[in-house]
Design an enzyme around this catalytic site. Structure first.
Site, PDB file in Angstrom:
ATOM      1  N   SER A 127     -45.860 -54.054-116.876  1.00 47.79           N
ATOM      2  CA  SER A 127     -46.283 -54.351-118.240  1.00 47.79           C
ATOM      3  C   SER A 127     -45.078 -54.552-119.143  1.00 47.79           C
ATOM      4  O   SER A 127     -44.028 -53.934-118.948  1.00 47.79           O
ATOM      5  CB  SER A 127     -47.131 -53.191-118.776  1.00 47.79           C
ATOM      6  OG  SER A 127     -47.345 -53.317-120.176  1.00 47.79           O
ATOM      7  N   TYR A 140     -48.798 -44.750-119.772  1.00 47.49           N
ATOM      8  CA  TYR A 140     -49.058 -46.061-119.174  1.00 47.49           C
ATOM      9  C   TYR A 140     -47.743 -46.786-118.884  1.00 47.49           C
ATOM     10  O   TYR A 140     -47.520 -47.286-117.772  1.00 47.49           O
ATOM     11  CB  TYR A 140     -49.925 -46.886-120.124  1.00 47.49           C
ATOM     12  CG  TYR A 140     -50.209 -48.291-119.650  1.00 47.49           C
ATOM     13  CD1 TYR A 140     -51.137 -48.536-118.647  1.00 47.49           C
ATOM     14  CD2 TYR A 140     -49.558 -49.384-120.225  1.00 47.49           C
ATOM     15  CE1 TYR A 140     -51.407 -49.827-118.212  1.00 47.49           C
ATOM     16  CE2 TYR A 140     -49.819 -50.680-119.806  1.00 47.49           C
ATOM     17  CZ  TYR A 140     -50.747 -50.895-118.799  1.00 47.49           C
ATOM     18  OH  TYR A 140     -51.007 -52.172-118.373  1.00 47.49           O
TER      19      TYR A 140
END
Length: 237
Positions: A127, A140
């Protein structure tokens, strides 16, 4: 220029395949002729990738039915926005269990299968938050950053067997993992700046990375950048 892929006779495993990029990829692979196995906590039967026993049983079931696994798109992930000071042990561990451990369990089971076949392609997802950060996204982002090291090491271990492992950073995508946690202001800001693409827009890159079109590529981290948003063009979920 129209690019087409022929996956006839191929078996493709997609974790996190019930929604978002995983679901869009599954539809595209089926259209290209592949036998697609969708694994997801919301599928029937459900699969929790954080359970190594469930992952092992899934791979064995696929082999019993299809005798091979040609590609794996490991897209299962979770994201909750929790400030560091408010994050419980359970919240932290759940992110690591799904986003990192789940990929590791899949890699561990897929490695001997693909080594024996002497071919195969595995794709994992990182990400942009790994490098830019975002308030509340520490668990995350940390899990997604760790995936890069895991994938690069696995790529080196498997390359002599014709097995490839690559990493894709897909950019901002209108999938549940983003839409379910982003505020309305955050969505609007991104749509007006870098843009938010529908899951289907990521599929061409995914297909390229799991196909023979990228046969010489392994251990790569591909960052998919979006064209700037244009007036009147809104993202679609």
């Amino acid at each position: 220029m129209d690019v087409q892929y022929d996956f006839k006779g191929s078996v493709v495993l997609i974790t996190g395949g019930a929604s978002g990029i995983g679901a869009a990829t599954g539809r595209a692979c089926e259209k290209a002729g592949a036998k697609v196995v969708v694994a997801d906590v919301n599928a029937d039967p459900p699969l929790d990738v954080s359970d190594s026993g469930q992952v092992k049983r899934l791979i064995n079931t696929i082999l019993e039915k299809h005798a091979r696994i040609d590609a794996a798109v490991l897209a299962a992930a979770i994201q909750k926005r929790i400030p560091v000071e408010s994050m419980s042990d359970a919240d932290w561990r759940r992110h690591m269990a799904v986003n990192l451990d789940g990929v590791f369990y899949c890699l561990r089971e897929l490695a001997p299968v693909m080594k024996k076949q002497r071919r195969g392609s595995i794709l994992v997802f990182t990400s942009g938050l790994v490098n830019m950060g975002w308030p509340g996204a520490s668990a995350y982002a940390a899990s997604k950053g760790a995936l890069v090291g895991l994938a690069k090491c696995a790529a080196l271990e498997l390359r002599d067997y014709g097995v490839r492992v690559n990493v894709l950073s897909p950019g901002l995508v209108a999938s549940p993992i983003f839409l379910d946690v982003a505020s309305e202001d955050e969505r609007t800001m991104y749509e007006k700046s870098v843009g938010v693409s529908p899951p289907a827009a990521v599929v061409p890159t995914v297909l390229h990375l799991i196909s023979d079109a990228s046969a010489s590529m392994t251990g790569a981290v591909i960052e998919r950048r979006l064209f700037p948003a244009t007036p009147g063009r809104a993202a679609r979920a």
